[in-house]
Design an enzyme around this catalytic site. Structure first.
Site, PDB file in Angstrom:
ATOM      1  N   GLY A   1      35.401  54.493 127.310  1.00 31.29           N
ATOM      2  CA  GLY A   1      36.552  55.368 127.317  1.00 31.29           C
ATOM      3  C   GLY A   1      36.201  56.838 127.262  1.00 31.29           C
ATOM      4  O   GLY A   1      36.831  57.661 127.937  1.00 31.29           O
TER       5      GLY A   1
ATOM      6  N   CYS B   1      35.062  61.109 106.072  1.00 34.59           N
ATOM      7  CA  CYS B   1      34.230  61.486 104.929  1.00 34.59           C
ATOM      8  C   CYS B   1      32.772  61.573 105.332  1.00 34.59           C
ATOM      9  O   CYS B   1      32.268  60.739 106.072  1.00 34.59           O
ATOM     10  CB  CYS B   1      34.390  60.461 103.811  1.00 34.59           C
TER      11      CYS B   1
ATOM     12  N   THR C   1      22.570  53.039 138.347  1.00 35.74           N
ATOM     13  CA  THR C   1      22.692  51.595 138.554  1.00 35.74           C
ATOM     14  C   THR C   1      23.718  51.013 137.589  1.00 35.74           C
ATOM     15  O   THR C   1      23.683  51.271 136.383  1.00 35.74           O
ATOM     16  CB  THR C   1      21.330  50.911 138.340  1.00 35.74           C
TER      17      THR C   1
END
Length: 402
Positions: A68, A322, A234
């Site tokens: 993504g 954190c 590739t």
């Protein structure tokens, strides 16, 4: 019980079985002309068709990427660099995934101008704000489909219509919504749409970018001309094969899984809000992903809650980030107008199809015990003690007034 499926999911048995031969026997390079290479090319073509079918696209409109984040980068930078002579203005929201937000931050260093639309208490933009933000210099709108932290879904179809009427390219990050709600790129009016494999029980390190036919962008990776010259290198054949199978399965089971997951999600929300005092749902109660609920609990610290739940066998996540030397409130939750102190007490629960046997009552009881334990140690919660150190005599132990 694993409750962090918005972070990543388990590879399904069917997906793994389909991938396995391409690590060993079917190891050919799909760009070669001999037999073993042609077999890899066939597998690549089948996977591309499966991805395309899952979003009502054409196979030639699908470009495989590493995930993504790369898909978002390719879409945003690719359009920005291609259209920079037409304008330098981009519109987004203030709750985008870092793959979008940080990419836009980089473009701002190159003299692109970015408008960050606000979201409101429900986590959704107002269309009026979008219309007002558009200028003659606007070349791209990039707004995520479903938020990875609070699960709210933006009005993508309406945004897409506006973009199309104005001749502006429109990109959406659909990583969280893909495989969970119906995605039809034609109905959504998008030019570019990013998706990822490991959110739908596929392997990590694989994703895709839908590029509507006729949309031109500048490549970010140059190499041997793979992926129609848009993404050199590739191809990861085993990963792509697994991604294709995961898409096929997700599309076939979409309605069934939506019903199951939304039913469990609603049960969790109802029982958490009625069982635990000062518990609140973050984001819109209705317009949200079927598998995700994000809560905040007054006067506790999110990371401590995650550790207590983990000790009881539940893996979940929190909205606050954190590290060893900083504690930053979640930008997404802060954008909702919440008190930064309350933001730190957040909990994200995200389900997967295999969550259908999840014992909601047992979990909520453990969650309630964990929250109560943390509140006993919390100076914020104990500020509600009266002057002589006992709970309010007027209203009792549940007093939130004095």
């Amino acid at each position: 019980m694993y409750l962090d499926n918005s972070a990543t999911t388990q590879v399904s048995e069917e997906v793994f079985k389909e991938m396995e031969p391409f690590f060993t026997e079917e190891f050919g390079n799909p760009s070669t002309l001999y037999g073993i290479g042609r077999e890899s090319k066939k597998a690549l073509d089948l996977a591309r068709k499966r991805v395309a079918d899952a979003i009502n696209a054409k196979p030639e409109e699908i470009i495989f990427t590493s995930g993504g984040s790369e898909s978002d980068n390719l879409a945003i930078k690719g359009i920005a660099f291609k259209l920079k002579n037409k304008g330098n203005h981009i519109i987004t929201t203030n709750i985008e995934h870092p793959a979008v937000k940080n990419t836009l931050g980089f473009l701002e260093t190159l003299d692109f101008k970015v408008t960050y639309l606000p979201v409101y208490e429900n986590g959704i933009i107002k269309i009026e704000d979008l219309k007002e933000a558009i200028t003659d210099e606007t070349i791209l709108i990039t707004i995520m489909h479903g938020n990875n932290e609070i699960g709210t879904i933006q009005p993508i179809e309406e945004i897409g219509k506006i973009a199309r009427e104005k001749g502006i390219k429109f990109h959406t990050d659909a990583v969280q919504t893909f495989g969970k709600v119906d995605i039809d790129v034609e109905k959504l009016n998008v030019d570019l749409l990013a998706i990822s494999s490991h959110k739908i029980n596929g392997p990590k390190g694989v994703g895709a970018l839908y590029i509507k036919k006729g949309t031109r962008l500048t490549p970010l990776i140059h190499g041997g001309g793979q992926e129609r010259g848009i993404r050199g290198g590739t191809e990861n054949v085993p990963g792509i094969v697994g991604f294709g199978k995961a898409c096929e399965l997700a599309a076939a089971q979409l309605d069934e899984h939506y019903e199951k997951l939304s039913s469990i999600r609603d049960e969790i929300i109802e029982k958490v809000l009625t069982t635990i005092p000062e518990a609140y749902l973050n984001g819109d109660a209705e317009t949200r992903l079927p598998n995700l609920a994000n809560f905040r609990f007054k006067a506790i610290e999110g990371e401590s809650l995650i550790l207590l739940l983990d000790a009881k066998g539940y893996q979940a996540s929190t909205g606050s980030a954190c590290s060893s030397n900083t504690l930053e409130a979640s930008p997404v939750l802060t954008a909702l107008g919440l008190d930064p102190v309350d933001v730190h007490g957040s909990l994200r629960l995200s389900l997967a199809p295999e969550s259908e046997n999840f014992d909601v009552d047992e979990f909520v009881n453990i969650l309630a015990e964990s929250v109560a334990r943390l509140r006993q140690m919390s100076p914020l919660w104990n500020q509600e003690l009266d002057y002589d150190g006992v709970m309010c005599k007027k209203h009792g132990d549940d007093c939130r007034k004095c």
